[in-house]
Design an enzyme around this catalytic site. Structure first.
Site, PDB file in Angstrom:
ATOM      1  N   GLU A  57       0.836  -1.207   0.000  1.00  0.00           N
ATOM      2  CA  GLU A  57       0.000   0.000   0.000  1.00  0.00           C
ATOM      3  C   GLU A  57       0.870   1.257   0.000  1.00  0.00           C
ATOM      4  OE1 GLU A  57       0.002  -2.517   2.269  1.00  0.00           O
ATOM      5  OE2 GLU A  57      -1.983  -2.677   3.217  1.00  0.00           O
ATOM      6  N   CYS A  85      -2.153  -0.598   7.352  1.00  0.00           N
ATOM      7  CA  CYS A  85      -1.658  -0.262   8.694  1.00  0.00           C
ATOM      8  C   CYS A  85      -1.615   1.256   8.837  1.00  0.00           C
ATOM      9  CB  CYS A  85      -0.269  -0.877   8.902  1.00  0.00           C
ATOM     10  SG  CYS A  85       1.051  -0.062   7.975  1.00  0.00           S
TER      11      CYS A  85
HETATM   12 ZN   LIG Z   1       1.302  -0.893   5.847  1.00  0.00          ZN
END
Ligand SMILES: [Zn+2]
Length: 141
Positions: A57, A85
């Protein structure tokens, strides 16, 4: 969640399996344009690159910020095998992507792995306001 969303999520899950097969943590993501074209794909490479920020990501958010103008970035959707996250969520927000679709939630992920994570970091501050403000003042208009 549309059939196209599920198709792209399955690709993200495939990329996660590829990351694992390549010796890395099992996470994958792709960035899709408004017409359903895949703009970029990434796999986690934190171990093989020895880079704590090499989450898929994060890599896609940086790619979008570098390669797309803000209007184009806002039309994209990131599909990712797991909920981003905190580090990646910040990068995604700064990159201006329009939407994120994830498969596993963070809560679901924690049921699949032992509890781990870095210890909390001690934060001291704020301090030296009169000195620290000097390079900042007048920058943002
Ligand atoms: Zn991450």
């Amino acid at each position: 969640m549309t059939p196209d969303d599920e198709r792209f999520l399955r690709r993200a899950i495939d990329l996660a399996a590829e990351a694992r097969a390549g010796g890395n943590p099992p996470f994958g993501s792709l960035l899709v344009g408004p017409d359903g074209d895949v703009l970029a794909e990434e796999r986690n490479t934190t171990l093989t690159d020895n880079d704590i920020s090499a989450h898929p990501e994060q890599k896609l958010a940086r790619w979008a910020a570098r390669e797309l103008d803000p209007a184009a970035a806002a039309t994209t959707t990131m599909y990712t095998s797991c909920q981003p996250c905190g580090m990646c969520a910040g990068a995604i927000e700064r990159s201006g992507l329009g939407r994120v679709v994830f498969a596993l939630s963070t809560q679901q992920l924690t049921t699949l792995k032992p509890p781990t994570g870095p210890p909390p970091v001690r934060l001291d501050g704020p301090a030296l306001f009169d000195e620290a403000r000097v390079p900042v003042e007048g920058y943002y208009r």
